[in-house]
Design a protein around this motif. Structure first.
Motif, PDB file in Angstrom:
ATOM      1  N   GLY A 261      76.017 -46.158   7.190  1.00 43.11           N
ATOM      2  CA  GLY A 261      75.276 -46.834   6.140  1.00 43.11           C
ATOM      3  C   GLY A 261      74.913 -48.213   6.633  1.00 43.11           C
ATOM      4  O   GLY A 261      74.598 -48.400   7.805  1.00 43.11           O
ATOM      5  N   ARG A 262      75.030 -49.204   5.764  1.00 45.03           N
ATOM      6  CA  ARG A 262      74.757 -50.582   6.162  1.00 45.03           C
ATOM      7  C   ARG A 262      76.028 -51.205   6.718  1.00 45.03           C
ATOM      8  O   ARG A 262      77.093 -51.123   6.097  1.00 45.03           O
ATOM      9  N   VAL A 263      75.932 -51.844   7.871  1.00 47.74           N
ATOM     10  CA  VAL A 263      77.101 -52.455   8.501  1.00 47.74           C
ATOM     11  C   VAL A 263      76.783 -53.895   8.889  1.00 47.74           C
ATOM     12  O   VAL A 263      75.681 -54.204   9.343  1.00 47.74           O
ATOM     13  N   LEU A 264      77.768 -54.758   8.710  1.00 47.33           N
ATOM     14  CA  LEU A 264      77.717 -56.137   9.170  1.00 47.33           C
ATOM     15  C   LEU A 264      78.669 -56.289  10.341  1.00 47.33           C
ATOM     16  O   LEU A 264      79.874 -56.044  10.197  1.00 47.33           O
ATOM     17  N   ASP A 265      78.131 -56.671  11.491  1.00 43.51           N
ATOM     18  CA  ASP A 265      78.929 -56.922  12.693  1.00 43.51           C
ATOM     19  C   ASP A 265      79.117 -58.435  12.805  1.00 43.51           C
ATOM     20  O   ASP A 265      78.180 -59.163  13.144  1.00 43.51           O
ATOM     21  N   VAL A 266      80.318 -58.901  12.514  1.00 42.64           N
ATOM     22  CA  VAL A 266      80.610 -60.336  12.468  1.00 42.64           C
ATOM     23  C   VAL A 266      81.019 -60.816  13.854  1.00 42.64           C
ATOM     24  O   VAL A 266      81.987 -60.321  14.431  1.00 42.64           O
ATOM     25  N   GLY A 267      80.293 -61.793  14.385  1.00 40.40           N
ATOM     26  CA  GLY A 267      80.583 -62.286  15.725  1.00 40.40           C
ATOM     27  C   GLY A 267      80.200 -61.242  16.755  1.00 40.40           C
ATOM     28  O   GLY A 267      81.033 -60.776  17.530  1.00 40.40           O
ATOM     29  N   CYS A 268      78.915 -60.883  16.793  1.00 41.64           N
ATOM     30  CA  CYS A 268      78.478 -59.730  17.585  1.00 41.64           C
ATOM     31  C   CYS A 268      78.461 -59.993  19.075  1.00 41.64           C
ATOM     32  O   CYS A 268      78.328 -59.051  19.868  1.00 41.64           O
ATOM     33  N   GLY A 269      78.569 -61.251  19.502  1.00 44.22           N
ATOM     34  CA  GLY A 269      78.594 -61.544  20.931  1.00 44.22           C
ATOM     35  C   GLY A 269      77.358 -61.031  21.634  1.00 44.22           C
ATOM     36  O   GLY A 269      76.222 -61.255  21.200  1.00 44.22           O
TER      37      GLY A 269
END
Length: 227
Positions: A61-69
């Motif tokens: 679904g919808r995903v937030l990748d925090v600190g994706c580098g």
């Protein structure tokens, strides 16, 4: 963002966003730009093992990748059918991540901002993934609350960090664990709207190459928002 935050920078006074659109502490951005600029590639280029294990069985679904580098997790998630929003403070890292996504032929929504300053839509992500994030603590627990508030009802928060970092002694490199957010602090803020599915220390899937490969164990917090 990172596998190793021992060179962290304390928070400083916030200022208006610069012309490039970055929203957040300029000192934090500058620090991480320097870290990434010091090496042609900082991380292994492969998705974090804890993310791969922690998302098994989840419907994309919808995903937030925090600190994706440099974008390895974001690209892997997009290839798996997720609608990815990837957030990062370092413009140097984001430039690399954008190139990797382009080479992979996937679409990622990039956000150049600090987590607390990003003004993300609340309760809108089916998965919020934060793999070894360097989130600075504030008196109002802004980063912790931003992680929690971003998760949609029925969604999952997956927060992973290196075991033992929270209890390390402050060192001469200006690393002080009291400056950072750890999984236990986020878990302490979860209320009856949440169920904790995993809260444990486990052996880490160690990547070949890349910074942080010396860490052998993870602390994994996986919680689901019920409503």
């Amino acid at each position: 963002m990172t596998d190793d935050i021992a060179a962290g920078t304390p928070a400083s006074t916030r200022t208006p966003p610069p012309a490039d659109g970055y929203v957040g502490d300029p000192a934090v951005r500058a620090k991480w730009d320097d870290v990434y600029a010091d090496r042609e590639r900082l991380w292994s280029g492969r998705p974090n093992g804890a993310l791969v294990a922690g998302t098994a069985g989840l419907t994309p679904g919808r995903v937030l990748d925090v600190g994706c580098g440099e974008g390895a997790d974001a690209v892997w998630l997009a290839r798996g059918g997720w609608d990815v929003t990837a957030l990062e403070v370092s413009g140097v890292a984001l430039e690399r991540a954008t190139g990797h996504a382009r080479d992979a032929g996937v679409t990622v929504h990039w956000v150049h901002a600090g987590l607390a300053e990003a003004a993300l839509p609340p309760a809108s992500f089916d998965l919020v993934s934060a793999q070894y994030p360097a989130l600075l603590r504030t008196p109002d627990a802004a980063a912790e609350r931003a992680l929690i508030s971003a998760v949609a009802p029925g969604g999952v928060l997956l927060l992973v960090h290196h075991a033992g970092m929270e209890t390390r002694q402050a060192d001469e490199g200006d690393f002080d664990p009291a400056d950072y957010v750890w999984p236990s602090m986020v878990a302490a803020l979860l209320d009856d709207d949440w169920t904790v599915e995993v809260d444990e220390e486990r052996p880490r899937v160690i990547p070949e190459g890349g910074a942080g490969a010396h860490h052998t164990h993870d602390v994994v917090l996986r919680a689901r928002r019920l409503r």
